[in-house]
Design an enzyme around this catalytic site. Structure first.
Site, PDB file in Angstrom:
ATOM      1  N   LYS A 116       0.809  -1.209   0.000  1.00  0.00           N
ATOM      2  CA  LYS A 116       0.000   0.000   0.000  1.00  0.00           C
ATOM      3  C   LYS A 116       0.848   1.268   0.000  1.00  0.00           C
ATOM      4  CE  LYS A 116      -4.263  -1.945   1.789  1.00  0.00           C
ATOM      5  NZ  LYS A 116      -3.919  -3.307   1.399  1.00  0.00           N
ATOM      6  N   GLU A 200      -1.874   7.610   7.966  1.00  0.00           N
ATOM      7  CA  GLU A 200      -2.693   8.577   7.250  1.00  0.00           C
ATOM      8  C   GLU A 200      -3.591   9.317   8.235  1.00  0.00           C
ATOM      9  OE1 GLU A 200      -3.317   6.598   2.835  1.00  0.00           O
ATOM     10  OE2 GLU A 200      -4.876   6.334   4.330  1.00  0.00           O
ATOM     11  N   HIS A 235     -14.448  -2.873   8.741  1.00  0.00           N
ATOM     12  CA  HIS A 235     -13.766  -2.742   7.442  1.00  0.00           C
ATOM     13  C   HIS A 235     -14.084  -3.884   6.482  1.00  0.00           C
ATOM     14  CE1 HIS A 235     -11.394   0.540   9.188  1.00  0.00           C
ATOM     15  NE2 HIS A 235     -11.135  -0.269  10.206  1.00  0.00           N
ATOM     16  N   ARG A 291      -7.799  -7.807  -8.593  1.00  0.00           N
ATOM     17  CA  ARG A 291      -8.489  -9.084  -8.778  1.00  0.00           C
ATOM     18  C   ARG A 291      -9.951  -8.806  -9.068  1.00  0.00           C
ATOM     19  NH1 ARG A 291     -11.182  -8.800  -3.976  1.00  0.00           N
ATOM     20  NH2 ARG A 291     -10.048  -8.003  -2.175  1.00  0.00           N
TER      21      ARG A 291
END
Length: 474
Positions: A116, A200, A235, A291
């Protein structure tokens, strides 16, 4: 064209890929664990081979065994589905070495999208907006505070190689951040084998919006519009829909173009999604899922494009069947993930034997399922029963159809989250389109609504259960 494909996955996604293969005239090969020897996908395939014991590490993650079987049966390609080895760069490289087509992006692309931090850096280079934050965290806490500058709390520490929310830790103070910088790398190392983390700005209650992309080997890239995936639990997505109630046509075009720009920048090939978070008129890059997604049917329902067929054709070297101007979404689609779990008992998994099963149907309803009446859901994998998808000419008609489909869905023998989906489809805030990623956690009335709906539908369940034959006791 490819003549035989091995599907390195299980359950509903294995069947979904096999259906596309059958329409294309391609023979299919199933691989399965001992826990899945009676699964429907093993019967649907043209050939089926045992991989090994139930644990995924000994079966669906066994790269060497899967490639060995592919060579043995003459499969020219491997479709990894989602999860398991679908985004594993080492597996893609092993397929390439074995001269077997990997139906997905090349290994070098998977290395970027699977990290990431690297994906974030590519987004910055491409001019795609990202959430304010850092690259890989420096070891020195004072240096880190300098790097964070004026961002301010709350912050979120994320594993570089993570997924599904695992290892993410929110920090609202210096003390929280120091704890998070210990906890998150530990969880990342345990779950993903890589301890690297980044930070973040934590955006409170955003919307999660992703854009479906297709890219061929000739450099053509298109997006197929967005999916709203804001209804989540820890999540993990629960309900998805397309389009999103949040986007104007102008913003949709802008975000779609940004997704295409990033895909071009990283030389993406295949089907995938570029994911964003959206809050108060601004959007930020989140990650690339390299994917086919669990929720891909909602895009298929509104565009009429078979994404799995496109994946296979791209892998065979063919050009995309559509151009950007050809893609004109029609109507609205919503997907509910139906799991064997009890939302009234903190979503406790409920593996077991289905003593009664009848899926809904009718106009605008699609069910992607890997189960059947009498099938035993194993306790070693995610307890997904099916993906229930409804289509309508507009969102209101779509919700009404989904309510009707949930009403007629019969699943006996295990607990399910059907009652949660019923409660959400009747929830005024959901119906109004006012969504965010904390919807389930913060909608305090949901629990009472689920209990009320369970009582309301109790007589219906008892009445419908009588259609199933049960031998009289001896």
């Amino acid at each position: 064209m490819i003549s035989k494909i091995l599907i390195a996955n299980r359950g509903e996604i294995a069947i979904r890929v096999m259906r596309a293969c059958r329409e294309l005239g391609i023979n299919t090969v199933a691989v399965y664990s001992e826990a899945d020897k009676e699964a429907f996908f093993t019967k649907y395939a043209d050939e089926a081979y045992l991989l090994g014991p139930a644990p995924a590490s000994l079966s669906y993650l066994n790269m060497e065994k899967i490639i060995e079987i592919a060579k043995h049966c003459g499969a020219e390609a491997i479709h990894p589905g989602y999860g398991f080895l679908s985004e594993n760069a080492a597996f893609a490289r092993a397929c390439e070495k074995a001269k077997i087509i990997f139906i997905g992006p090349p290994a070098n692309v998977l290395e970027v999208t699977g990290n990431k931090i690297a994906a974030r850096e590519e987004a910055v280079k491409a001019g795609v907006p990202v959430v304010p934050g850092t690259g890989e965290c420096p070891a020195d806490f004072c240096q880190l505070q300098d790097d964070l500058g004026e961002i301010g709390y709350p912050l979120i520490v994320k594993p570089a190689g993570g997924g599904g929310g695992i290892g993410m830790v929110i920090a609202r103070s210096d003390a929280d951040l120091q704890r998070a910088l210990t906890l998150s790398p530990q969880m990342a190392k345990k779950s993903f084998g890589v301890a690297s983390v980044y930070i973040e700005k934590y955006i409170e209650r955003p919307r999660h919006i992703e854009f479906q992309i297709l890219a061929d080997t000739q450099g053509n890239v298109v997006h197929l519009g967005e999916r709203e995936c804001s209804i989540q639990r820890f999540h993990s997505k629960v309900i998805e829909e397309s389009p999103s109630t949040a986007l104007t046509p102008e913003l949709r075009a802008e975000m779609g173009n940004q997704a295409v720009r990033l895909a071009r920048a990283i030389k993406y090939v295949g089907a995938g999604t570029v994911e964003f978070i959206y809050s108060e008129g601004s959007y930020y890059f989140l990650e690339v899922n390299a994917r086919i997604q669990v929720e891909h049917p909602v895009t298929e329902m509104v565009t009429g494009i078979d994404l799995v067929k496109e994946q296979i054709n791209i892998a065979a070297g063919l050009t995309l069947s559509v151009k950007q101007e050809d893609i004109k979404p029609n109507g609205w689609a919503i997907e509910c993930r139906i799991n064997a779990e009890n939302p009234l008992r903190n979503f406790m998994p409920s593996p077991g034997t289905l003593t009664g099963y009848r899926s809904p149907g009718g106009v605008g309803i699609r069910v992607d399922s890997g189960v059947y009446n009498g099938y035993t859901i194993p306790d070693c994998y995610h307890p997904m029963i099916s993906k229930l998808v409804a289509w309508g000419r507009d969102r209101n008609e779509c919700i009404l159809r989904m309510r009707r489909a949930l009403y007629e869905y019969i699943i006996l023998g295990v607990d399910t989250n059907l009652v949660l989906h019923k409660a959400i489809m009747e929830n005024p805030r959901f119906v109004s389109g006012s969504l965010d990623t904390d919807f389930i956690a913060r909608e305090v009335g949901l629990l009472a609504d689920m209990q009320r709906i369970k009582e309301r539908d109790k007589s219906l369940a008892e009445r419908l259960s009588t259609i199933f034959y049960r031998p009289k006791p001896q």
